[in-house]
Design a protein around this motif. Structure first.
Motif, PDB file in Angstrom:
ATOM      1  N   PRO A  77     -51.943 -21.517   0.155  1.00 61.96           N
ATOM      2  CA  PRO A  77     -52.742 -22.562   1.168  1.00 61.96           C
ATOM      3  C   PRO A  77     -53.017 -23.855   0.664  1.00 61.96           C
ATOM      4  N   GLU A  78     -52.902 -23.750  -0.696  1.00 60.02           N
ATOM      5  CA  GLU A  78     -53.198 -25.009  -1.382  1.00 60.02           C
ATOM      6  C   GLU A  78     -51.888 -25.815  -1.928  1.00 60.02           C
ATOM      7  N   ALA A  79     -52.258 -27.238  -2.518  1.00 59.30           N
ATOM      8  CA  ALA A  79     -50.968 -27.504  -3.124  1.00 59.30           C
ATOM      9  C   ALA A  79     -50.544 -26.908  -4.328  1.00 59.30           C
ATOM     10  N   PRO A  80     -49.362 -26.577  -4.396  1.00 60.49           N
ATOM     11  CA  PRO A  80     -48.529 -25.741  -5.107  1.00 60.49           C
ATOM     12  C   PRO A  80     -48.662 -26.197  -6.803  1.00 60.49           C
ATOM     13  N   GLY A  81     -48.880 -27.462  -6.998  1.00 61.92           N
ATOM     14  CA  GLY A  81     -48.626 -27.856  -8.340  1.00 61.92           C
ATOM     15  C   GLY A  81     -47.449 -28.248  -8.884  1.00 61.92           C
ATOM     16  N   GLU A  82     -47.254 -29.101  -9.845  1.00 61.56           N
ATOM     17  CA  GLU A  82     -45.880 -29.411 -10.536  1.00 61.56           C
ATOM     18  C   GLU A  82     -45.200 -28.257 -10.934  1.00 61.56           C
ATOM     19  N   HIS A  83     -45.962 -27.577 -11.667  1.00 60.72           N
ATOM     20  CA  HIS A  83     -45.335 -26.311 -12.335  1.00 60.72           C
ATOM     21  C   HIS A  83     -44.654 -25.220 -11.466  1.00 60.72           C
ATOM     22  N   LEU A  84     -45.260 -25.026 -10.507  1.00 58.24           N
ATOM     23  CA  LEU A  84     -44.727 -23.983  -9.403  1.00 58.24           C
ATOM     24  C   LEU A  84     -43.474 -25.033  -8.670  1.00 58.24           C
ATOM     25  N   LEU A  85     -43.709 -25.944  -8.405  1.00 61.44           N
ATOM     26  CA  LEU A  85     -42.740 -26.887  -7.602  1.00 61.44           C
ATOM     27  C   LEU A  85     -41.608 -27.032  -8.526  1.00 61.44           C
ATOM     28  N   GLU A  86     -41.552 -27.184  -9.721  1.00 61.68           N
ATOM     29  CA  GLU A  86     -40.518 -27.285 -10.697  1.00 61.68           C
ATOM     30  C   GLU A  86     -39.684 -26.083 -10.547  1.00 61.68           C
ATOM     31  N   ARG A  87     -40.424 -24.737 -10.638  1.00 60.81           N
ATOM     32  CA  ARG A  87     -39.557 -23.576 -10.554  1.00 60.81           C
ATOM     33  C   ARG A  87     -38.996 -23.226  -9.391  1.00 60.81           C
ATOM     34  N   VAL A  88     -39.555 -23.607  -8.209  1.00 57.94           N
ATOM     35  CA  VAL A  88     -38.893 -23.658  -7.187  1.00 57.94           C
ATOM     36  C   VAL A  88     -37.533 -24.489  -6.836  1.00 57.94           C
ATOM     37  N   ARG A  89     -37.841 -25.889  -7.386  1.00 57.06           N
ATOM     38  CA  ARG A  89     -36.438 -26.701  -7.568  1.00 57.06           C
ATOM     39  C   ARG A  89     -35.469 -25.714  -8.312  1.00 57.06           C
ATOM     40  N   GLY A  90     -35.796 -25.290  -9.428  1.00 57.96           N
ATOM     41  CA  GLY A  90     -34.843 -24.518 -10.081  1.00 57.96           C
ATOM     42  C   GLY A  90     -34.301 -23.314  -9.652  1.00 57.96           C
ATOM     43  N   ALA A  91     -34.939 -22.528  -8.818  1.00 53.24           N
ATOM     44  CA  ALA A  91     -34.492 -21.454  -7.827  1.00 53.24           C
ATOM     45  C   ALA A  91     -33.542 -21.938  -6.798  1.00 53.24           C
ATOM     46  N   ARG A  92     -33.739 -23.166  -6.200  1.00 49.74           N
ATOM     47  CA  ARG A  92     -32.902 -23.712  -5.180  1.00 49.74           C
ATOM     48  C   ARG A  92     -31.630 -24.165  -5.836  1.00 49.74           C
ATOM     49  N   ARG A  93     -31.791 -24.872  -7.019  1.00 46.03           N
ATOM     50  CA  ARG A  93     -30.562 -25.376  -7.749  1.00 46.03           C
ATOM     51  C   ARG A  93     -29.753 -24.027  -7.904  1.00 46.03           C
ATOM     52  N   ALA A  94     -30.460 -22.987  -8.278  1.00 48.90           N
ATOM     53  CA  ALA A  94     -29.544 -21.754  -8.730  1.00 48.90           C
ATOM     54  C   ALA A  94     -28.873 -21.076  -7.741  1.00 48.90           C
ATOM     55  N   GLY A  95     -29.230 -21.555  -6.262  1.00 50.15           N
ATOM     56  CA  GLY A  95     -28.666 -20.853  -5.127  1.00 50.15           C
ATOM     57  C   GLY A  95     -29.278 -19.966  -4.408  1.00 50.15           C
ATOM     58  N   ALA A  96     -30.832 -19.953  -4.654  1.00 46.54           N
ATOM     59  CA  ALA A  96     -31.709 -19.242  -3.855  1.00 46.54           C
ATOM     60  C   ALA A  96     -32.054 -19.873  -2.664  1.00 46.54           C
ATOM     61  N   THR A  97     -32.459 -19.081  -1.436  1.00 46.25           N
ATOM     62  CA  THR A  97     -32.936 -19.535  -0.306  1.00 46.25           C
ATOM     63  C   THR A  97     -34.329 -19.623  -0.328  1.00 46.25           C
ATOM     64  N   VAL A  98     -34.898 -20.566  -0.295  1.00 47.08           N
ATOM     65  CA  VAL A  98     -36.636 -20.707  -0.404  1.00 47.08           C
ATOM     66  C   VAL A  98     -37.114 -21.038   1.108  1.00 47.08           C
ATOM     67  N   LEU A  99     -38.182 -20.104   1.284  1.00 43.19           N
ATOM     68  CA  LEU A  99     -38.886 -20.006   2.475  1.00 43.19           C
ATOM     69  C   LEU A  99     -40.420 -20.340   1.997  1.00 43.19           C
ATOM     70  N   ALA A 100     -41.253 -20.870   2.849  1.00 42.02           N
ATOM     71  CA  ALA A 100     -42.557 -21.206   2.511  1.00 42.02           C
ATOM     72  C   ALA A 100     -43.508 -21.006   3.656  1.00 42.02           C
ATOM     73  N   VAL A 101     -44.599 -20.087   3.480  1.00 42.50           N
ATOM     74  CA  VAL A 101     -45.715 -20.143   4.322  1.00 42.50           C
ATOM     75  C   VAL A 101     -46.851 -21.043   3.506  1.00 42.50           C
ATOM     76  N   ASP A 102     -47.227 -22.192   3.962  1.00 42.78           N
ATOM     77  CA  ASP A 102     -48.145 -23.171   3.318  1.00 42.78           C
ATOM     78  C   ASP A 102     -49.215 -24.010   4.271  1.00 42.78           C
ATOM     79  N   GLY A 103     -49.798 -24.767   3.299  1.00 42.84           N
ATOM     80  CA  GLY A 103     -50.793 -25.637   3.924  1.00 42.84           C
ATOM     81  C   GLY A 103     -50.325 -26.933   4.392  1.00 42.84           C
TER      82      GLY A 103
END
Length: 211
Positions: free
Chosen positions: A107-133
């Motif tokens: 529900p809150e801003a994910p923060g750069e640390h999590l965002l960087e890991r999400v970027r890495g996951a997407r670059r690796a070929g994962a599909t990213v979905l989000a339930v967010d604020g």
């Protein structure tokens, strides 16, 4: 959740696009885990752990005979002695492989640390979905998003009071819809409402023993 709040929830949902919005998002989740077959990873923000959704997806996986819906909960902090299913730390996000699906719930801003890991996951070929604020950075990385009322700025599915349809309720709607079989025809809608009535009564109960 008492009967008055359940009735209010039904009334509010009947006048909005939330049933369709959550079904579309759940459909995207099902498509990912069904077609890509790489496993489902679930994580939250540093201050929010989505055990609620993890538990109900696990239940839906068993109830619907869809083991691919059972997620691996990736936690930001793991205490010594945790059981194996609660002991998967953030390093797992650095080992994401092509074909896996990463679902981020925060529900809150994910923060750069999590965002960087999400970027890495997407670059690796994962599909990213989000339930967010409504965080723009997270939404720019996700292939599919759903913004919960009251969790952040705005919603694409109509204005709904957060006290009635908050983040926990949205997660119930998503997990229940993800476990459905077939297309959302009239009988499917009735079945979904019947299951929602059952699930609504569990919203304020402690997590299942597994979680």
């Amino acid at each position: 959740m008492d009967a008055v709040r359940v009735a209010l929830l039904r009334e509010v949902l009947a006048g909005t696009a939330w049933l369709d919005a959550t079904r579309r998002f759940a459909g995207a989740l099902r498509h990912c885990v069904d077609r890509r077959g790489g496993g489902l990873l679930l994580t939250g923000g540093a201050e929010y752990e989505p055990w609620h959704l993890a538990a109900h997806l696990d239940d839906e996986a068993a109830w619907s005979g869809l083991p691919q819906l059972s997620p691996t909960l990736v936690r930001h902090r793991v205490r010594p002695g945790e059981p194996a299913h609660l002991a998967v730390g953030p390093a797992r996000l650095e080992a994401v492989r092509r074909g896996e699906t990463l679902l981020v719930v925060t529900p809150e801003a994910p923060g750069e640390h999590l965002l960087e890991r999400v970027r890495g996951a997407r670059r690796a070929g994962a599909t990213v979905l989000a339930v967010d604020g409504g965080d723009r950075d997270l939404r720019s990385l996700a292939h599919e998003t759903l913004t919960a009322p009251g969790a952040g700025a705005g919603t694409a599915a109509g204005t709904v009071p957060a006290a009635v349809l908050g983040l926990d309720t949205v997660q119930h709607l998503v997990s229940a819809a993800a476990g459905e079989n077939g297309l959302p025809g009239p009988r499917g809608r009735r079945r979904f409402r019947d299951r929602l009535s059952r699930l609504a009564g569990e919203l304020l109960t402690p997590p299942p023993a597994r979680w």
